[in-house]
Enzyme design. Structure first.
Site, PDB file in Angstrom:
ATOM      1  N   SER A 155       5.794  -0.995  -7.116  1.00 53.62           N
ATOM      2  CA  SER A 155       6.302  -0.047  -5.943  1.00 53.62           C
ATOM      3  C   SER A 155       5.689  -0.289  -4.762  1.00 53.62           C
ATOM      4  O   SER A 155       4.562  -0.990  -4.540  1.00 53.62           O
ATOM      5  CB  SER A 155       5.930   1.079  -6.557  1.00 53.62           C
ATOM      6  OG  SER A 155       4.590   1.470  -6.527  1.00 53.62           O
ATOM      7  N   ASP A 156       6.374   0.235  -3.784  1.00 51.86           N
ATOM      8  CA  ASP A 156       5.610   0.173  -2.283  1.00 51.86           C
ATOM      9  C   ASP A 156       4.454   1.566  -2.536  1.00 51.86           C
ATOM     10  O   ASP A 156       4.663   1.983  -3.700  1.00 51.86           O
ATOM     11  CB  ASP A 156       6.806   0.778  -1.141  1.00 51.86           C
ATOM     12  CG  ASP A 156       6.105   0.499  -0.004  1.00 51.86           C
ATOM     13  OD1 ASP A 156       4.977   0.380   0.272  1.00 51.86           O
ATOM     14  OD2 ASP A 156       6.945   0.602   0.958  1.00 51.86           O
ATOM     15  N   TRP A 157       3.668   1.283  -1.744  1.00 49.28           N
ATOM     16  CA  TRP A 157       2.683   2.375  -1.967  1.00 49.28           C
ATOM     17  C   TRP A 157       2.870   3.684  -1.996  1.00 49.28           C
ATOM     18  O   TRP A 157       3.116   4.453  -1.211  1.00 49.28           O
ATOM     19  CB  TRP A 157       1.542   1.905  -0.819  1.00 49.28           C
ATOM     20  CG  TRP A 157       0.442   1.005  -1.327  1.00 49.28           C
ATOM     21  CD1 TRP A 157      -1.016   1.145  -1.223  1.00 49.28           C
ATOM     22  CD2 TRP A 157       0.884  -0.435  -1.712  1.00 49.28           C
ATOM     23  NE1 TRP A 157      -1.493  -0.083  -1.786  1.00 49.28           N
ATOM     24  CE2 TRP A 157      -0.651  -0.931  -2.237  1.00 49.28           C
ATOM     25  CE3 TRP A 157       1.850  -1.084  -2.217  1.00 49.28           C
ATOM     26  CZ2 TRP A 157      -0.592  -2.183  -2.684  1.00 49.28           C
ATOM     27  CZ3 TRP A 157       1.961  -2.292  -2.717  1.00 49.28           C
ATOM     28  CH2 TRP A 157       0.831  -2.969  -2.904  1.00 49.28           C
ATOM     29  N   GLY A 158       3.065   4.418  -3.129  1.00 49.13           N
ATOM     30  CA  GLY A 158       3.471   5.829  -3.290  1.00 49.13           C
ATOM     31  C   GLY A 158       4.695   6.018  -3.677  1.00 49.13           C
ATOM     32  O   GLY A 158       5.300   7.119  -3.322  1.00 49.13           O
ATOM     33  N   ALA A 159       5.508   4.780  -4.048  1.00 49.92           N
ATOM     34  CA  ALA A 159       6.986   5.032  -4.118  1.00 49.92           C
ATOM     35  C   ALA A 159       7.197   5.460  -5.714  1.00 49.92           C
ATOM     36  O   ALA A 159       8.583   5.545  -5.927  1.00 49.92           O
ATOM     37  CB  ALA A 159       7.719   3.659  -3.499  1.00 49.92           C
TER      38      ALA A 159
END
Length: 758
Positions: free
Chosen positions: A240-244
């Site tokens: 994931s992107d950071w926090g996605a």
């Protein structure tokens, strides 16, 4: 690394467990990070908890042992030109060299995966992260950025191709739904990813924050599994992107291997297995991907004492910056300048260069060379005036007076203008294409006291040049050039290097001309990609919109001739293009040959032409080279939503060979037979579709013969109005024109078709 240590690494890799040998709890732990920058390994079982951290144009590693996100305190690393600049090189070999150097720095710093490259399309030039992305054109983006992946991974370090997919704006980026057609996805927003996956198999991919047609990328099974792994054959991991990642269970089921950073919710996966929401085999597969990643990177991560060559990497950054500079204008050969000329250098950017973008990619460079630094190194005596400040404060009259005095006292002015850091960064989109007002006002005043002005631009995406370009003799689009940018600018300005950059992004006359603006940046949680496939030059060239400078454009100190263009068909939908390039000047220089394919009239709206091949050719004075490029089936295809597949229609395709999308040196027409695909016919197919179908067409002809023989009702003849309506009708509506006889014809067509396709 010596032979013994390599053998040890190979032995340990073979000793890594299989996911099926781990407990459910251990498998779940592998699908989430240990902290913001580390994998959650199981060291006791030979699975390393290695570091992964930001790129994409150099290593951005937080200093110290902290696992927290800290963008301000990072280890020194070579800052190569961001993609905004490097994309203008059109030089995949050079880009691969940059990737190799980035990997060596990762090895020194024990970073197993560097997060990049980012190949999202520059849908709108106001996009705040355009400086990190490669192009408005997916072919160029994919065929350039693949060099980063190949270069990095050749050294045993992983890359993370991002942001998958349709991440084209910063406004509301964490939740916006990009509502985009299947055709635009396939032709514009996915091909760069597809090419890199199929060509280089990046070890990791990073899914985007946004939703695609209502579904978060991290939870999109079609995107992460059906398309990526099933259709494209991807064999790496998806993070994931950071926090996605907003739902651990849904994301893992969709095909997400790794949540970053950790939300400390591994129990959600464990409970999901126990209550049947997660199939044990799915968890095992996702965990096995993480084990495989650890094994791939172990050899490089176990190298001890390695130190990269700081000077050599700086030189690569310099070469990359040299080729990133695009010369847009050079009236009266105002450039190159002579180091002995009477020069005024105006603009704070010459002293305090903006060499990279803001946000998660911000690097601490190993050294920094501004243009004034390069002048001092070369013992060039120039008058410098900062001209303006980077902040939003009103213009200081004293700075104006100082700049005008320098301009009046000099034969030539180099004026450094651009976007300051606060105007362009990850996290927000720009609101205007214009340069800051006080810079434009100063430029206007300087051009009134000196006729020989060259503007040097610093910006991560295009700025408006049309209002002022006629006032100056020269323009260098210098983008963001990394840590060696000042030296590179001196190389080009003083003629040590001939500029060879080509625009990877069209420069419109004004932002209102951009086709996406009517839907930019969206509303109420969604943004409609209403322009479809008509992005960038595909729109400007198709609809004859004036641009300031077209896609692929860039001047040189040399001159070239493209001649003897030949095209040879190598298949039903493939061709080979050859062209001779001659350097007709006395300057060592490089030219980029560009091949565009212009399709015939099709069943769908297609752009006037599209880039499908390119080659950068370096030539000595008077030298010529024969260049050959390949066009495969995809070069001629469009995505048919009706067929849910790629289509190549039969017809005459024009192959255009030139030096920009609007500077075409020669064209050759080829006749292609097409792919021969056809859709099954039924009562909802139009009469025209029946007429033109390889099976239906002969049935229609037989029907006409039977009608002539009195066996069927006759169709109206020599009645243009009826024929026009008839062609557009589904055959179940033929009673509208033919009454009861239309029903008989419909039955006849369907019965004959059923017999022939058995």
């Amino acid at each position: 690394m010596n032979e013994t240590s390599m053998d040890d690494a190979a032995r340990k890799a073979t000793e890594a467990p299989r996911a099926r040998d781990l407990s459910v709890e251990e498998q779940a732990s592998l699908t989430s990070g240990a902290d913001a920058w580390h994998l959650q390994g199981i060291e006791s079982k030979g699975i390393g908890g290695y570091m992964i951290t930001d790129g994409p144009h150099g290593l951005r590693k937080t200093a110290g042992d902290t696992g927290a996100i800290d963008l301000n305190h990072t280890v020194p690393a070579t800052c190569f030109p961001p993609a905004a600049g490097l994309s203008s090189s059109w030089n995949p070999e050079l880009i691969r060299n940059v990737g190799e150097a980035m990997a060596e720095e990762c090895i020194q710093e024990k970073v197993a995966v560097i997060l990049g490259p980012g190949v999202n399309i520059k849908r709108n030039p106001l996009g705040g992260r355009c400086f990190e992305y490669w192009s408005e054109d997916p072919y160029l983006a994919g065929h350039e950025a693949v060099g980063i992946v190949e270069g990095v991974q050749s050294k045993g370090v992983g890359t993370s191709l991002k942001h998958f997919a349709v991440n084209n704006q910063e406004t509301d980026r964490l939740r916006i739904s990009a509502n985009v057609s299947a055709r635009a996805l396939r032709e514009i927003y996915l091909p760069a990813f597809e090419h890199i996956v199929k060509t280089a198999q990046p070890w990791t991919m990073m899914c985007s924050y946004n939703r695609i047609n209502g579904e978060h990328s991290a939870q999109n099974h079609w995107l992460l599994t059906d398309l990526l792994r099933g259709e494209w054959g991807y064999n790496g991991i998806v993070m994931s992107d950071w926090g996605a990642d907003h739902d651990r269970v849904a994301s893992l089921n969709a095909g997400l291997n790794l949540e970053m950073p950790p939300s400390f919710t591994d129990e959600q996966i464990v409970n999901g297995v126990r209550d049947g929401r997660v199939e044990p085999k799915q968890l095992e597969t996702m965990a096995q991907g993480m084990i495989d990643l650890s094994a791939k990177t172990r050899k490089a991560m176990e190298i001890e004492g390695y130190r990269f060559d700081v000077d050599a990497h700086h030189e690569i950054a310099r070469r990359a910056a040299d080729e990133s500079i695009v010369m847009l204008k050079n009236d009266a050969n105002v450039l190159p300048a002579d180091r002995g000329d009477s020069l005024a250098v105006i603009g704070e950017f010459a002293r305090t260069p903006r060499y990279q973008g803001g946000g998660s990619s911000h690097i601490t460079p190993t050294r920094m060379t501004g243009f004034l630094d390069a002048l001092r190194e070369d013992d060039v005596d120039a008058r410098f005036a900062p001209g303006f400040t980077f902040d939003d404060a009103p213009q200081d009259p004293r700075l104006t007076d100082e700049a005008l005095a320098a301009a009046k006292a000099s034969d030539r002015v180099l004026m450094f203008l651009g976007l300051p850091n606060q105007a362009e960064s990850e996290g927000f989109d720009r609101t205007t294409l214009d340069l800051p007002a006080k810079q434009l006002e100063l430029l206007d005043q300087v051009t009134q006291v000196n006729d020989h002005v060259v503007v040097v631009l610093s910006n991560g995406s295009v700025v408006s040049v049309a209002p002022w370009r006629d006032k100056v003799q020269g323009i260098l689009e210098a983008w963001l050039l990394g840590q060696a940018g000042g030296r590179a600018l001196a190389d080009v300005i003083f003629g040590d290097v001939s500029p060879s950059g080509k625009l990877a992004q069209s420069i419109p006359m004004r932002i209102e001309d951009d086709p996406s603006l009517v839907n930019w940046p969206g509303e109420e949680g969604h943004v409609d990609y209403g322009e479809g496939v008509f992005v960038g030059y595909r729109y400007y060239d198709t609809f004859d919109r004036e641009v300031a400078y077209p896609f692929g454009y860039g001047l040189s100190y040399g001159s070239f001739e493209l001649h003897d263009v030949t095209v040879r068909c190598t298949g039903d939908a493939a061709a080979s293009v050859a062209v001779t390039v001659t350097n007709t000047s006395e300057v060592k220089a490089a030219q980029t040959v560009q091949v565009y394919v212009a399709p015939p009239k099709a069943r769908v709206a297609r752009p006037r032409h599209e880039l499908k091949a390119f080659a950068k050719v370096a030539l000595q004075p008077g030298e010529l080279k024969r260049v050959e490029m390949t066009l495969d089936e995809r070069s001629f295809a469009y995505w048919s939503e009706r067929f849910d597949d790629w289509r190549v229609e039969a017809g005459r395709y024009v192959i255009e060979v030139g030096t920009s999308s609007r500077d075409i040196a020669d064209t050759v027409t080829v006749e292609l037979e097409g792919d021969g695909k056809s859709m099954p016919l039924d009562e909802w197919s139009t009469f025209e579709e029946w007429r033109t179908d390889p099976v239906g067409g002969p049935i229609v002809e037989q029907m006409k013969r039977d009608a002539d023989a009195g066996l069927l009702p006759a169709l109206p003849e020599h009645n243009a109005g009826v024929e026009l309506f008839l062609d557009g009708m589904p055959i179940n509506s033929m009673t509208v024109l033919l009454g009861k006889g239309g029903k008989e014809i419909t039955r006849y067509l369907l019965e004959q078709y059923a017999r022939r396709i058995k």
